[in-house]
Design a protein around this motif. Structure first.
Motif, mmCIF file in Angstrom:
data_model
loop_
_atom_site.group_PDB
_atom_site.id
_atom_site.type_symbol
_atom_site.label_atom_id
_atom_site.label_comp_id
_atom_site.label_asym_id
_atom_site.label_seq_id
_atom_site.Cartn_x
_atom_site.Cartn_y
_atom_site.Cartn_z
ATOM 1 N N GLU A 207 0.814 -1.222 0.000
ATOM 2 C CA GLU A 207 0.000 0.000 0.000
ATOM 3 C C GLU A 207 0.843 1.265 0.000
ATOM 4 N N VAL A 208 2.129 1.141 0.256
ATOM 5 C CA VAL A 208 2.977 2.315 0.463
ATOM 6 C C VAL A 208 3.053 3.194 -0.782
ATOM 7 N N ALA A 209 3.279 2.603 -1.936
ATOM 8 C CA ALA A 209 3.429 3.387 -3.171
ATOM 9 C C ALA A 209 2.180 4.235 -3.428
ATOM 10 N N GLY A 210 1.006 3.654 -3.252
ATOM 11 C CA GLY A 210 -0.234 4.389 -3.473
ATOM 12 C C GLY A 210 -0.411 5.534 -2.497
ATOM 13 N N LEU A 211 -0.031 5.305 -1.252
ATOM 14 C CA LEU A 211 -0.151 6.356 -0.236
ATOM 15 C C LEU A 211 0.841 7.493 -0.490
ATOM 16 N N LYS A 212 1.991 7.147 -1.039
ATOM 17 C CA LYS A 212 2.940 8.193 -1.436
ATOM 18 C C LYS A 212 2.368 9.012 -2.596
ATOM 19 N N GLU A 213 1.829 8.311 -3.576
ATOM 20 C CA GLU A 213 1.293 8.971 -4.769
ATOM 21 C C GLU A 213 0.131 9.890 -4.422
ATOM 22 N N SER A 214 -0.697 9.472 -3.468
ATOM 23 C CA SER A 214 -1.858 10.279 -3.078
ATOM 24 C C SER A 214 -1.490 11.426 -2.139
ATOM 25 N N GLY A 215 -0.261 11.407 -1.620
ATOM 26 C CA GLY A 215 0.182 12.470 -0.733
ATOM 27 C C GLY A 215 -0.085 12.222 0.729
ATOM 28 N N VAL A 216 -0.687 11.076 1.067
ATOM 29 C CA VAL A 216 -0.907 10.746 2.479
ATOM 30 C C VAL A 216 0.435 10.584 3.185
ATOM 31 N N LEU A 222 8.152 10.431 4.485
ATOM 32 C CA LEU A 222 8.705 9.644 3.378
ATOM 33 C C LEU A 222 9.958 8.868 3.792
ATOM 34 N N PRO A 223 10.978 9.528 4.356
ATOM 35 C CA PRO A 223 12.163 8.762 4.757
ATOM 36 C C PRO A 223 11.880 7.767 5.878
#
Length: 261
Positions: A207-216, A222-223
């Protein structure tokens, strides 16, 4: 396999005596083997200004020139480390404060000069961690307290991100212990709604990539998330992110955000 709790704490808790005291009291009650990794807070910047060493930042990252590495070595490895260790000793926790240079615990590589020259900044990987020394300290009943400083093996101290140190230590020791990694900071966890402080109870790797893309997952998270995934990849049992005010609940899986495979 023995259980090991690795706690990284940073942010304003380092700067505020009452908050730090409360956090360390909670840390002292954690059962079993444990390691504490601390950041530096704003203390280095505040001391630097008094000494005429102005902080140099690019995109929120500290540039560590020759003056600054001397400053952060004094503050992180001296003042902050020994303040934490002395408070833990008062709580009957037999802590030992270390930088990465002490007993060669964390050798690192000076970050190459790219578009930005970060100066005396160290990059560390799990394979750099001297697990033999850390295990000997733990087995002897000592609680390692690691400052965010490493060394290059050529006589130079290096300023190193404490989140990365925590993840690398967790990853390296996962072969010898059942490791739980806890990141403590100001927020109660990873938030789906920042304004209302709505905590995501669990985030799976997929789920991480999607949450990054959505800005959550953004900015300072991020780090932390990348570090969490690093630790899990190398065998850490679990990673939890949450408030330094809720350390006991985090350790008992009753608070914060669980990052899982």
């Amino acid at each position: 396999m023995k259980k090991l709790t690795i706690v990284k704490v940073g942010g304003k808790v380092i700067d505020e005596a009452s908050a730090l005291n409360a956090f360390l009291k909670s840390f002292s009650t954690l059962e079993g083997e444990k390691i504490l990794i601390h950041g530096g807070g704003k203390i280095a910047s505040d001391f630097g200004k008094k000494l005429g060493v102005e902080p140099k930042m690019i995109d929120g990252r500290r540039i560590t020139d020759a003056e600054t590495i001397d400053l952060v070595t004094m503050v992180y490895g001296g003042l902050v480390s020994k303040r934490i260790v002395s408070k833990l000793q008062a709580l009957k926790v037999n802590a030992i404060g270390l930088t990465g240079a002490d007993a060669n615990v964390i050798p690192a590589t000076k970050r190459p000069i790219g578009a930005i020259d970060y100066g005396f900044v160290g990059d560390v990987k799990p394979e750099n961690i001297n697990t033999e020394i850390l295990k000997k300290l733990i087995d002897s009943g000592l609680i390692p307290v690691l400052a965010p400083l490493t060394h290059d093996g050529e006589g130079h101290m290096l300023n190193t991100n404490a989140d990365t140190i925590a993840a690398s230590v967790a990853a390296a020791l996962a072969q010898q212990f059942e490791v739980k990694l806890i990141y403590c900071f100001e927020q109660p966890g990873v938030l789906s709604d920042f304004e209302n402080k709505l905590v995501i109870s669990e985030i799976k790797r997929a789920e991480v990539a999607g949450l990054k893309e959505s800005g959550v997952i953004n900015e300072g998270m991020l780090p932390k998330m990348d570090c969490a995934l690093l630790a899990l990849t190398h065998g850490a049992k679990s990673v939890r992110i949450g408030s330094f005010e809720n350390l006991s609940a985090l350790a008992n899986d009753q608070s914060g955000t669980l990052i899982s495979n």
